[in-house]
Design a protein around this motif. Sequence first.
Motif, PDB file in Angstrom:
ATOM      1  N   SER A  63       0.977   4.727  -8.061  1.00 49.81           N
ATOM      2  CA  SER A  63      -0.354   4.134  -8.174  1.00 49.81           C
ATOM      3  C   SER A  63      -0.423   3.031  -9.226  1.00 49.81           C
ATOM      4  N   CYS A  64       0.536   2.988 -10.128  1.00 54.17           N
ATOM      5  CA  CYS A  64       0.522   1.953 -11.158  1.00 54.17           C
ATOM      6  C   CYS A  64       1.125   0.636 -10.670  1.00 54.17           C
ATOM      7  N   ALA A  65       1.660   0.619  -9.449  1.00 51.66           N
ATOM      8  CA  ALA A  65       2.255  -0.609  -8.911  1.00 51.66           C
ATOM      9  C   ALA A  65       1.174  -1.675  -8.790  1.00 51.66           C
ATOM     10  N   GLY A 116     -10.222   3.361 -12.405  1.00 50.05           N
ATOM     11  CA  GLY A 116      -8.869   2.830 -12.343  1.00 50.05           C
ATOM     12  C   GLY A 116      -8.752   1.685 -11.358  1.00 50.05           C
ATOM     13  N   ARG A 117      -7.550   1.234 -11.183  1.00 43.11           N
ATOM     14  CA  ARG A 117      -7.299   0.127 -10.265  1.00 43.11           C
ATOM     15  C   ARG A 117      -7.425   0.605  -8.826  1.00 43.11           C
ATOM     16  N   SER A 131       0.831  -1.207   0.000  1.00 46.68           N
ATOM     17  CA  SER A 131       0.000   0.000   0.000  1.00 46.68           C
ATOM     18  C   SER A 131       0.864   1.256   0.000  1.00 46.68           C
ATOM     19  N   ILE A 132       1.962   1.227   0.740  1.00 39.85           N
ATOM     20  CA  ILE A 132       2.868   2.377   0.771  1.00 39.85           C
ATOM     21  C   ILE A 132       3.500   2.595  -0.600  1.00 39.85           C
ATOM     22  N   ASN A 172       2.057  -9.042  -9.761  1.00 43.96           N
ATOM     23  CA  ASN A 172       1.223 -10.209 -10.049  1.00 43.96           C
ATOM     24  C   ASN A 172       1.089 -11.085  -8.801  1.00 43.96           C
ATOM     25  N   MET A 173       0.169 -12.036  -8.867  1.00 42.17           N
ATOM     26  CA  MET A 173      -0.123 -12.875  -7.705  1.00 42.17           C
ATOM     27  C   MET A 173       1.095 -13.681  -7.257  1.00 42.17           C
ATOM     28  N   GLY A 174       1.953 -14.084  -8.191  1.00 43.57           N
ATOM     29  CA  GLY A 174       3.150 -14.832  -7.837  1.00 43.57           C
ATOM     30  C   GLY A 174       4.078 -14.005  -6.952  1.00 43.57           C
ATOM     31  N   PHE A 175       4.268 -12.740  -7.312  1.00 46.69           N
ATOM     32  CA  PHE A 175       5.124 -11.875  -6.499  1.00 46.69           C
ATOM     33  C   PHE A 175       4.477 -11.583  -5.155  1.00 46.69           C
ATOM     34  N   GLN A 176       3.163 -11.400  -5.143  1.00 48.49           N
ATOM     35  CA  GLN A 176       2.467 -11.176  -3.879  1.00 48.49           C
ATOM     36  C   GLN A 176       2.617 -12.387  -2.962  1.00 48.49           C
TER      37      GLN A 176
END
Length: 103
Positions: A20-22, A81-82, A13-14, A25-29
Amino acid sequence: MTITDFGWEDALSIVRASRSCANPNMGFQRQLQEFEKHDVDHFRQWLKEEYGENSLQDEQEAKVLLSKYKEQAMMQPGAGGRQWNNNFSSLPSLSYNNYTTET
């Protein structure tokens, strides 16, 4: 995550508060989750032993940024947007088999 005491969700979140475009993908998360669960304490300890206490205000600045980010997200829940809903804990865990290419 190693410099501050933030978990992976707050750390992301930081980053999103500044970029804001960060959108990892789910693998990195999943890697961030695993790092938080198994390794981050070790690296935090190593940094303190190697370099001493952090004299910068990184954590305080990040807390302010996170607070502003969450406040803004609450005020604009339907903006275009996202959107980061900070609710990945409700997602089901993915098994390693979901990432293989074998059929």
